[in-house]
Enzyme design. Structure first.
Site, PDB file in Angstrom:
ATOM      1  N   GLY A  20     -13.735  12.462 -13.065  1.00 26.27           N
ATOM      2  CA  GLY A  20     -13.454  13.705 -13.795  1.00 26.27           C
ATOM      3  C   GLY A  20     -12.382  13.486 -14.855  1.00 26.27           C
ATOM      4  N   ARG A  24      -8.416   8.354 -15.671  1.00 22.22           N
ATOM      5  CA  ARG A  24      -8.939   7.491 -14.600  1.00 22.22           C
ATOM      6  C   ARG A  24     -10.033   6.586 -15.172  1.00 22.22           C
ATOM      7  NH1 ARG A  24     -11.498  10.707 -10.290  1.00 22.22           N
ATOM      8  NH2 ARG A  24      -9.506  11.738 -10.393  1.00 22.22           N
ATOM      9  N   ARG A  43     -12.770  15.080 -27.930  1.00 26.84           N
ATOM     10  CA  ARG A  43     -12.036  15.941 -26.994  1.00 26.84           C
ATOM     11  C   ARG A  43     -11.137  15.142 -26.030  1.00 26.84           C
ATOM     12  NH1 ARG A  43     -14.619  21.401 -26.024  1.00 26.84           N
ATOM     13  NH2 ARG A  43     -15.926  21.657 -27.844  1.00 26.84           N
ATOM     14  N   ARG A  87     -20.719   9.139  -9.737  1.00 23.62           N
ATOM     15  CA  ARG A  87     -19.447   9.851  -9.848  1.00 23.62           C
ATOM     16  C   ARG A  87     -18.421   9.211  -8.930  1.00 23.62           C
ATOM     17  NH1 ARG A  87     -15.830  13.786 -10.140  1.00 23.62           N
ATOM     18  NH2 ARG A  87     -15.380  15.036  -8.283  1.00 23.62           N
ATOM     19  N   SER A  90     -12.250  12.822  -6.763  1.00 16.95           N
ATOM     20  CA  SER A  90     -11.371  13.175  -5.649  1.00 16.95           C
ATOM     21  C   SER A  90     -11.904  14.461  -5.014  1.00 16.95           C
ATOM     22  CB  SER A  90      -9.926  13.356  -6.126  1.00 16.95           C
ATOM     23  OG  SER A  90      -9.841  14.425  -7.049  1.00 16.95           O
ATOM     24  N   ASP A 204      -6.579  15.488  -0.565  1.00 12.98           N
ATOM     25  CA  ASP A 204      -5.800  16.505   0.129  1.00 12.98           C
ATOM     26  C   ASP A 204      -6.681  17.149   1.195  1.00 12.98           C
ATOM     27  OD1 ASP A 204      -6.905  17.564  -2.611  1.00 12.98           O
ATOM     28  OD2 ASP A 204      -6.906  19.264  -1.242  1.00 12.98           O
ATOM     29  N   ARG A 217      -3.190   7.396  -3.917  1.00 12.65           N
ATOM     30  CA  ARG A 217      -4.520   7.689  -4.454  1.00 12.65           C
ATOM     31  C   ARG A 217      -5.070   6.517  -5.229  1.00 12.65           C
ATOM     32  NH1 ARG A 217      -4.103  13.998  -6.499  1.00 12.65           N
ATOM     33  NH2 ARG A 217      -2.834  14.595  -4.707  1.00 12.65           N
TER      34      ARG A 217
HETATM   35  O1  LIG Z   1     -10.780  13.860  -9.464  1.00 16.17           O
HETATM   36  P1  LIG Z   1     -11.959  14.485 -10.137  1.00 16.17           P
HETATM   37  O2  LIG Z   1     -13.078  13.529 -10.394  1.00 16.17           O
HETATM   38  O3  LIG Z   1     -11.604  15.251 -11.399  1.00 16.17           O
HETATM   39  O4  LIG Z   1     -12.547  15.560  -9.083  1.00 16.17           O
HETATM   40  C1  LIG Z   1     -11.856  16.653  -8.503  1.00 16.17           C
HETATM   41  O5  LIG Z   1     -10.582  16.922  -9.108  1.00 16.17           O
HETATM   42  C2  LIG Z   1     -10.657  18.050  -9.994  1.00 16.17           C
HETATM   43  C3  LIG Z   1      -9.774  19.137  -9.476  1.00 16.17           C
HETATM   44  O6  LIG Z   1      -8.459  18.716  -9.407  1.00 16.17           O
HETATM   45  C4  LIG Z   1     -12.139  18.463 -10.014  1.00 16.17           C
HETATM   46  O7  LIG Z   1     -12.768  17.859 -11.099  1.00 16.17           O
HETATM   47  C5  LIG Z   1     -12.616  17.954  -8.686  1.00 16.17           C
HETATM   48  O8  LIG Z   1     -14.000  17.759  -8.574  1.00 16.17           O
HETATM   49  O1  LIG Z   2     -11.950  20.229  -6.112  1.00 18.05           O
HETATM   50  C1  LIG Z   2     -11.054  19.763  -5.395  1.00 18.05           C
HETATM   51  C2  LIG Z   2     -10.605  18.426  -5.522  1.00 18.05           C
HETATM   52  C3  LIG Z   2      -9.612  17.974  -4.708  1.00 18.05           C
HETATM   53  N1  LIG Z   2      -9.067  18.797  -3.807  1.00 18.05           N
HETATM   54  C4  LIG Z   2      -9.503  20.074  -3.675  1.00 18.05           C
HETATM   55  O2  LIG Z   2      -8.984  20.807  -2.847  1.00 18.05           O
HETATM   56  N2  LIG Z   2     -10.482  20.520  -4.467  1.00 18.05           N
END
Ligand SMILES: O=P(O)(O)O[C@H]1O[C@H](CO)[C@@H](O)[C@H]1O
Ligand SMILES: O=c1cc[nH]c(=O)[nH]1
Length: 232
Positions: A20, A24, A43, A87, A90, A204, A217
């Site tokens: 995302g 990263r 962007r 993908r 997190s 988390d 992480r």
């Molecule tokens: O770490 P990424 O890939 O962004 O994924 C998770 O983190 C973001 C939210 O903090 C959302 O995009 C969620 O899907």
């Molecule tokens: O979408 C997400 C990503 C990480 N942790 C969350 O709680 N929600």
């Protein structure tokens, strides 16, 4: 060039890793790929192509949420001929035994978004991982001695739920964790008959309220990226 990616045809590999976070994407390209070249900065959503064990691989940031990953996956597939989308995200745990730093392989993705309401007119499409990639990921993890969990996840449109108990109805049905993109990725991959899989690292827990540090992480993301590259 597509609307959101300013790469030329041929700049993007047939396999793309999709975090995302565009930073990263940069970290993955610089840490794991040989000779990475940035092909996109529209962007600030960076994309890079390099090689892994001699084979071209790209890594493209997708932003957060179903609409954002829908745009990038649609353009990667239809404008750049991408065939395999992995993908690397997190997620927040919904289960006591899915602990922070665990890796989840998303077999399927439930959702609370409406992207399939219109096309399926009240009927339900089940967004599912590509079976071949799914099995390969489990095998790669085993060979590398990395423990993973596999199952249904939730793709949510809402990061900050008003109701702290919202997760419980999903947890009761065995949903392992929550993130924000996979159901859209699986739907679009199915629509255009290409392969997709989501690998997620638990950052988390909605159950215990624990959270990883950014350092931790990064180390756990290492293992997730190793699996993704092994099946690239
Ligand atoms: O770490 P990424 O890939 O962004 O994924 C998770 O983190 C973001 C939210 O903090 C959302 O995009 C969620 O899907
Ligand atoms: O979408 C997400 C990503 C990480 N942790 C969350 O709680 N929600």
């Amino acid at each position: 060039m597509s609307v959101h990616i300013n790469a030329k045809k041929g700049d993007i590999a047939p396999t793309v890793l999709l975090p995302g976070d565009p930073m990263r994407a940069k970290w993955i390209a610089e840490t794991f790929l040989e000779n990475p070249v940035r092909y996109n900065d529209v962007r600030g959503m960076f994309g890079f192509t390099g090689t892994y064990k001699g084979k071209p691989v790209s890594v493209q940031g997708t932003g957060m949420g179903a609409p954002s990953i829908s745009i990038y996956s649609h353009e990667l597939i239809n404008e750049y001929g991408v065939q395999k989308l992995i993908r690397v995200g997190s997620a927040g745990s919904y289960q006591k035994d899915v602990k922070i730093r665990d890796i989840v392989v998303a077999m399927s993705a439930s959702s609370n978004n409406s992207m399939n309401d219109l096309p399926f007119a009240g009927e339900n499409f089940a967004p599912t991982a590509n079976a071949e990639l799914f099995v390969q990921a489990l095998q790669a993890a085993k060979e590398k001695n990395i423990s993973v969990k596999a199952g249904n996840i939730l793709t949510s449109d809402i990061f900050y739920q008003e109701d702290a108990d919202y997760y419980k109805k999903w947890a009761k049905h065995g949903v392992l964790c929550v993130e924000m993109e996979t159901s859209a990725l699986y739907t679009i991959a199915a629509r255009f008959q290409v392969k997709a899989l989501s690998l997620l690292t638990i950052s988390d827990s909605l159950v215990t309220h624990e959270s990883t540090t950014s350092e931790e992480r990064a180390q756990t993301f290492n293992e997730m990226i190793e699996i993704a590259l092994a099946i690239s």
